[in-house]
Design a protein around this motif. Sequence first.
Motif, PDB file in Angstrom:
ATOM      1  N   THR A  18       0.848  -1.185  -0.323  1.00 13.39           N
ATOM      2  CA  THR A  18       0.070  -0.069   0.128  1.00 13.39           C
ATOM      3  C   THR A  18       0.961   1.217  -0.549  1.00 13.39           C
ATOM      4  OG1 THR A  18      -1.773  -1.308   1.074  1.00 13.39           O
ATOM      5  CG2 THR A  18      -2.241   1.145   1.492  1.00 13.39           C
ATOM      6  N   ALA A  19       0.741   2.311  -0.869  1.00 12.90           N
ATOM      7  CA  ALA A  19       1.379   3.297  -1.440  1.00 12.90           C
ATOM      8  C   ALA A  19       1.539   3.930   0.863  1.00 12.90           C
ATOM      9  CB  ALA A  19       1.171   4.246  -1.746  1.00 12.90           C
ATOM     10  N   ALA A  26       9.485  -2.057  -0.188  1.00 12.38           N
ATOM     11  CA  ALA A  26      10.295  -2.658   0.059  1.00 12.38           C
ATOM     12  C   ALA A  26      10.279  -4.258  -1.086  1.00 12.38           C
ATOM     13  CB  ALA A  26       9.994  -3.374   1.879  1.00 12.38           C
ATOM     14  N   ILE A  27      11.829  -4.067  -0.828  1.00 13.75           N
ATOM     15  CA  ILE A  27      11.857  -5.623  -1.771  1.00 13.75           C
ATOM     16  C   ILE A  27      13.242  -6.229  -1.426  1.00 13.75           C
ATOM     17  CG2 ILE A  27      13.632  -5.753  -4.334  1.00 13.75           C
ATOM     18  CD1 ILE A  27      10.882  -3.965  -4.651  1.00 13.75           C
ATOM     19  N   LEU A  28      13.145  -7.472  -2.052  1.00 18.68           N
ATOM     20  CA  LEU A  28      14.300  -8.540  -1.373  1.00 18.68           C
ATOM     21  C   LEU A  28      15.774  -8.124  -1.735  1.00 18.68           C
ATOM     22  CD1 LEU A  28      12.090 -12.054  -1.319  1.00 18.68           C
ATOM     23  CD2 LEU A  28      13.289 -10.416   0.881  1.00 18.68           C
ATOM     24  N   PRO A  29      16.278  -7.378  -1.630  1.00 22.40           N
ATOM     25  CA  PRO A  29      17.555  -7.121  -1.252  1.00 22.40           C
ATOM     26  C   PRO A  29      18.964  -8.739  -2.226  1.00 22.40           C
ATOM     27  CG  PRO A  29      17.814  -7.691   0.661  1.00 22.40           C
ATOM     28  CD  PRO A  29      16.806  -7.941   0.564  1.00 22.40           C
ATOM     29  N   SER A  46       6.586   7.254   3.030  1.00 23.15           N
ATOM     30  CA  SER A  46       7.356   6.064   3.787  1.00 23.15           C
ATOM     31  C   SER A  46       6.919   4.715   2.987  1.00 23.15           C
ATOM     32  CB  SER A  46       6.368   6.091   4.991  1.00 23.15           C
ATOM     33  OG  SER A  46       7.339   4.792   5.701  1.00 23.15           O
ATOM     34  N   PHE A  47       7.309   3.555   3.827  1.00 20.19           N
ATOM     35  CA  PHE A  47       6.500   1.919   3.210  1.00 20.19           C
ATOM     36  C   PHE A  47       5.476   2.290   3.741  1.00 20.19           C
ATOM     37  CE2 PHE A  47      10.938   2.649   5.822  1.00 20.19           C
ATOM     38  CZ  PHE A  47      10.231   1.663   6.715  1.00 20.19           C
ATOM     39  N   SER A  48       5.067   0.752   3.181  1.00 23.50           N
ATOM     40  CA  SER A  48       3.690  -0.039   4.045  1.00 23.50           C
ATOM     41  C   SER A  48       3.982  -1.317   4.804  1.00 23.50           C
ATOM     42  CB  SER A  48       2.348   0.063   3.325  1.00 23.50           C
ATOM     43  OG  SER A  48       2.579  -1.502   2.252  1.00 23.50           O
ATOM     44  N   HIS A  49       5.648  -1.758   4.604  1.00 19.45           N
ATOM     45  CA  HIS A  49       5.867  -2.850   5.327  1.00 19.45           C
ATOM     46  C   HIS A  49       7.198  -2.888   4.818  1.00 19.45           C
ATOM     47  CE1 HIS A  49       4.702  -6.611   6.823  1.00 19.45           C
ATOM     48  NE2 HIS A  49       5.574  -7.063   6.024  1.00 19.45           N
ATOM     49  N   HIS A  50       8.452  -3.451   5.807  1.00 21.70           N
ATOM     50  CA  HIS A  50       9.326  -3.642   5.281  1.00 21.70           C
ATOM     51  C   HIS A  50       9.752  -5.245   6.763  1.00 21.70           C
ATOM     52  CE1 HIS A  50      13.343  -2.114   4.976  1.00 21.70           C
ATOM     53  NE2 HIS A  50      14.239  -2.560   5.513  1.00 21.70           N
TER      54      HIS A  50
END
Length: 181
Positions: free
Chosen positions: A40-41, A132-135, A45-49
């Motif tokens: 979710t935008a 949030a992306i898997l590095p 910020s970010f919605s999930h991490h």
Amino acid sequence: TLSPMAGSSLADEYFALYPYDATATLASGVITTTLPSVQTAKLGSFSHHLAVSYSTSLSLGFKNVCGLFRIDITEPAVTKIEFKGNANETVAGEIAITVGDKPTWSAVSGAKTVTLSAGEGKFLQTGAYYLAILPQDFNSGVTVTTYYNDNTTYVKTVTEKVSLVPSGAIAATIASGQWKY
């Protein structure tokens, strides 16, 4: 800092996951959880991490699992952004995180795209957003697709290697129908 509950004893090891996930599991120092592929935008910020911690004391120090893709929206009418690796890399989904000084992850049931959505019938406001992306190293680059309210899309493909590390960020700007990396 953690405190034991009345009538309980202290453990030898403590594992923690942020944010709380009632469906997460822990086995042999590995936490299994999910990084959502649809996020979710949230302006600025970010919605999930994901962050994890391991300790043998009552003090926890969390370490980030994800990297962030920052996108700056400078025009109205964007409804969603989609991110993917050009070599079909896993970028979200159910993962197993080995907790330690440098947490590592492996895909259990991975997703190949991450979508940042404003929600049904809504637009992203101008400003900065984070996915949030898997590095990992995206050796073949990445593709970002911007969706507009008039059902048009703009696709930007970067073919050079793009590296995303835990706690790191890569950034781009959407301006006048263009994506600048």
